[in-house]
Motif scaffolding. Structure first.
Motif, mmCIF file in Angstrom:
data_model
loop_
_atom_site.group_PDB
_atom_site.id
_atom_site.type_symbol
_atom_site.label_atom_id
_atom_site.label_comp_id
_atom_site.label_asym_id
_atom_site.label_seq_id
_atom_site.Cartn_x
_atom_site.Cartn_y
_atom_site.Cartn_z
ATOM 1 N N ASP A 302 0.888 -1.163 0.000
ATOM 2 C CA ASP A 302 0.000 0.000 0.000
ATOM 3 C C ASP A 302 0.930 1.218 0.000
ATOM 4 O OD1 ASP A 302 0.922 0.124 2.614
ATOM 5 O OD2 ASP A 302 -1.053 0.289 3.530
ATOM 6 N N ASP A 303 0.481 2.356 0.479
ATOM 7 C CA ASP A 303 1.362 3.526 0.465
ATOM 8 C C ASP A 303 2.462 3.426 1.517
ATOM 9 O OD1 ASP A 303 -0.414 4.394 -1.392
ATOM 10 O OD2 ASP A 303 -1.238 6.038 -0.197
ATOM 11 N N MET A 304 2.416 2.359 2.356
ATOM 12 C CA MET A 304 3.360 2.301 3.465
ATOM 13 C C MET A 304 4.253 1.060 3.430
ATOM 14 S SD MET A 304 2.386 5.027 5.216
ATOM 15 C CE MET A 304 2.473 5.066 6.985
ATOM 16 N N VAL A 305 3.633 -0.132 3.558
ATOM 17 C CA VAL A 305 4.437 -1.366 3.672
ATOM 18 C C VAL A 305 3.920 -2.447 2.730
ATOM 19 C CG1 VAL A 305 5.129 -1.031 6.087
ATOM 20 C CG2 VAL A 305 3.022 -2.255 5.586
ATOM 21 N N GLU A 306 4.678 -3.561 2.681
ATOM 22 C CA GLU A 306 4.250 -4.679 1.833
ATOM 23 C C GLU A 306 3.073 -5.403 2.482
ATOM 24 O OE1 GLU A 306 7.331 -7.567 0.950
ATOM 25 O OE2 GLU A 306 5.891 -8.844 -0.120
ATOM 26 N N ARG A 307 2.095 -5.758 1.695
ATOM 27 C CA ARG A 307 0.947 -6.510 2.214
ATOM 28 C C ARG A 307 1.348 -7.975 2.334
ATOM 29 N NH1 ARG A 307 -0.712 -2.449 4.307
ATOM 30 N NH2 ARG A 307 -2.578 -3.551 4.911
ATOM 31 N N TYR A 308 0.905 -8.596 3.404
ATOM 32 C CA TYR A 308 1.346 -9.972 3.664
ATOM 33 C C TYR A 308 0.268 -10.656 4.500
ATOM 34 C CZ TYR A 308 4.749 -13.590 5.125
ATOM 35 O OH TYR A 308 5.414 -14.766 5.376
ATOM 36 N N PRO A 309 -0.913 -10.920 3.907
ATOM 37 C CA PRO A 309 -2.039 -11.452 4.689
ATOM 38 C C PRO A 309 -1.719 -12.778 5.373
ATOM 39 C CG PRO A 309 -2.723 -10.939 2.441
ATOM 40 C CD PRO A 309 -1.252 -10.700 2.508
ATOM 41 N N GLU A 310 -0.885 -13.623 4.727
ATOM 42 C CA GLU A 310 -0.567 -14.905 5.380
ATOM 43 C C GLU A 310 0.192 -14.681 6.681
ATOM 44 O OE1 GLU A 310 0.219 -13.746 2.401
ATOM 45 O OE2 GLU A 310 1.835 -14.896 1.466
ATOM 46 N N GLY A 311 0.816 -13.500 6.799
ATOM 47 C CA GLY A 311 1.515 -13.168 8.033
ATOM 48 C C GLY A 311 0.564 -13.086 9.215
ATOM 49 N N MET A 312 -0.678 -12.705 8.954
ATOM 50 C CA MET A 312 -1.674 -12.610 10.040
ATOM 51 C C MET A 312 -1.768 -13.973 10.756
ATOM 52 S SD MET A 312 -4.135 -10.759 11.499
ATOM 53 C CE MET A 312 -5.102 -9.572 10.606
ATOM 54 N N GLU A 313 -1.844 -15.039 9.961
ATOM 55 C CA GLU A 313 -1.927 -16.379 10.572
ATOM 56 C C GLU A 313 -0.643 -16.728 11.317
ATOM 57 O OE1 GLU A 313 -3.325 -18.186 6.821
ATOM 58 O OE2 GLU A 313 -4.035 -19.789 8.155
ATOM 59 N N LYS A 314 0.488 -16.356 10.685
ATOM 60 C CA LYS A 314 1.767 -16.730 11.292
ATOM 61 C C LYS A 314 1.959 -16.046 12.635
ATOM 62 C CE LYS A 314 4.079 -17.824 7.034
ATOM 63 N NZ LYS A 314 4.881 -17.370 5.943
ATOM 64 N N ILE A 315 1.674 -14.747 12.688
ATOM 65 C CA ILE A 315 1.935 -14.044 13.950
ATOM 66 C C ILE A 315 0.927 -14.475 15.026
ATOM 67 C CG2 ILE A 315 0.748 -11.932 13.120
ATOM 68 C CD1 ILE A 315 3.485 -12.226 15.803
ATOM 69 N N LEU A 316 -0.308 -14.757 14.612
ATOM 70 C CA LEU A 316 -1.284 -15.207 15.618
ATOM 71 C C LEU A 316 -0.870 -16.565 16.191
ATOM 72 C CD1 LEU A 316 -4.658 -14.000 14.054
ATOM 73 C CD2 LEU A 316 -3.566 -13.186 16.160
ATOM 74 N N LYS A 347 -10.368 -8.173 3.062
ATOM 75 C CA LYS A 347 -10.961 -9.516 2.984
ATOM 76 C C LYS A 347 -9.899 -10.605 3.125
ATOM 77 C CE LYS A 347 -15.226 -8.538 0.577
ATOM 78 N NZ LYS A 347 -15.983 -8.629 -0.682
ATOM 79 N N GLN A 348 -8.737 -10.368 2.521
ATOM 80 C CA GLN A 348 -7.675 -11.385 2.637
ATOM 81 C C GLN A 348 -7.220 -11.523 4.084
ATOM 82 O OE1 GLN A 348 -4.787 -9.887 -0.125
ATOM 83 N NE2 GLN A 348 -5.664 -10.989 -1.875
#
Ligand code: BGC
Length: 402
Positions: A302-316, A347-348
């Motif tokens: 986005d205007d700031m950082v790389e999107r990494y939706p799979e990271g949501m699962e990893k960090i949780l 959504k991702q």
């Protein structure tokens, strides 16, 4: 509540799940006096009026209702409530917060109150801010008084928002006031002092905050994944390792390591995405890397950082394994003028969150950042982050007129 995803699959979330949006005082309220009042962002913007939520908070509550949300994460600005260390709370300001909380209650919206979000009263800053250990008892005194005053209206308290970001951008990168650079000792001091203040404030909240419902207390930790673009390249791996160690490991250990884990009843997770390094360079727009270079690498940002939706699962999964505490996603969202991009990203990430809950993660709520477009700190209102290289923010002193 049910959410429909990319392929229009309907996802069910646990009952009682909090669906909220978040804001912070300096970014939305306007008319406040802290270290940001005289700060000019790189696009020339400042926070003096911001979204004028100071006067228009009842409209904010209506927006929350219209969006169908049942929770609101917002901050209470210390500089409004106390005019000097250990002073009595300002009753007019308290009444304004009581009114906001009562409106939320009427609308069926659960508040999560943030006690520190990147700003302090002028008298704290004049004495060295969080580099000075004397800030700890002053903050704890403020928290004690505030909790006593609001305990029958608030039961979820977020002591510090992103201590890592605050300490890093203020003392290593020079982007936030006091705009110091590469002061690693001060960075570590700030984090250490905030961790001590969290533990002490938490004790008070858990003791004093009981008004029918068991009080909850935690910090909001910004988690960014720091990865090497090429794993075999030392120039890519070294900065990724140093950043992970400094901003993730050191900070989590300070707040939640050993006996300190008992000072939190939940973990707030602010999750946006990741930073990949190539030849010591952070390949994200927020660090000034040209968009073209980022696109050539095939990174989606986005205007700031790389999107990494799979990271949501990893960090949780990681937080669950390591701390076994309930989690709120205290911030997630994307900075982009492209509505489709934002919807896809949301959504991702919600799909990844749903998979985590299915797999056993104890996540109690999700707060979208942000309820409204707002003052994005050193980037101002336009997020023209490409111009930002950590040194271009200026801070000319100007008289403040509300
Ligand atoms: C902060 C917010 C900020 C958001 C987007 C978080 O780091 O808590 O204040 O606006 O990220 O950059």
């Amino acid at each position: 509540m049910k959410i429909s995803t990319m392929n229009e699959r309907i996802l069910s979330f646990p009952s009682g799940f909090l669906w909220g949006a978040a804001t912070s005082p300096t970014q939305v309220e306007g008319h406040l006096e802290n270290e940001w009042t005289n700060f000019t962002a790189i696009d020339g913007g400042n926070c003096r009026i911001a979204c004028d939520s100071y006067h228009r908070y009842s409209e904010d509550v209506e927006w929350l209702s219209q969006l169908g949300l049942n929770a609101y994460r917002f901050g209470i600005e210390w500089s409004r409530l106390q005019s000097a260390p250990f002073a009595a709370l300002n009753q007019n300001e308290l009444a304004r917060n009581v009114d906001l909380l009562d409106r939320l209650r009427t609308a069926g919206i659960t508040p999560m109150v943030v006690l520190h979000h990147f700003s302090d009263p002028p008298w704290i800053n004049a004495a060295g801010g969080w580099t000075n250990a004397a800030t700890i008892p002053a903050f704890v005194d403020y928290v004690g008084k505030l909790v006593t005053a609001l305990k029958d209206r608030v039961f979820i308290w977020n002591t510090f928002n992103e201590p890592d970001t605050y300490a890093c951008v203020a003392y290593l990168l020079g982007g936030f006031p006091p705009q110091r650079k590469w002061k690693l000792g001060q960075f570590r001091k700030v984090v250490g002092h905030m961790a001590r203040a969290h533990a002490q404030a938490s004790r008070i909240i858990r003791r004093e905050g009981l008004a029918g419902r068991k009080p909850q207390v935690g910090i909001a930790k910004n988690w960014t994944f720091f990865h090497a673009y090429k794993n075999f390249s030392l120039w890519d791996r070294a900065p990724a390792f140093v950043c992970h160690y400094t901003f993730n490991k050191f900070v989590l250990d300070a707040f939640l390591g050993g006996w300190r884990r008992r000072a939190s009843t939940f973990i707030g997770l602010n999750y946006y995405g990741r930073v990949r390094f190539h030849h010591f360079r952070a390949m994200i727009p927020a660090s000034g890397t040209p968009i073209k270079a980022i696109k050539d690498f095939g990174f989606v940002c986005d205007d700031m950082v790389e999107r990494y939706p799979e990271g949501m699962e990893k960090i949780l999964a990681y937080l669950r394994r390591k701390f076994r505490l309930p989690i709120y996603i205290t911030e997630h969202g994307s900075a982009s003028a492209d509505e489709n991009f934002r919807e896809r990203d949301l959504k991702q990430n919600l799909a990844a969150l749903h998979r985590s809950i299915q797999a056993g993660a104890d996540v109690r709520g999700f707060f979208y950042w942000s309820l409204m477009d707002n003052f994005e700190w050193q980037f101002g209102y336009t997020k023209n982050v490409r111009k930002y290289n950590g040194s271009s923010a200026t801070n000319p002193p100007r008289p403040f007129k509300p």
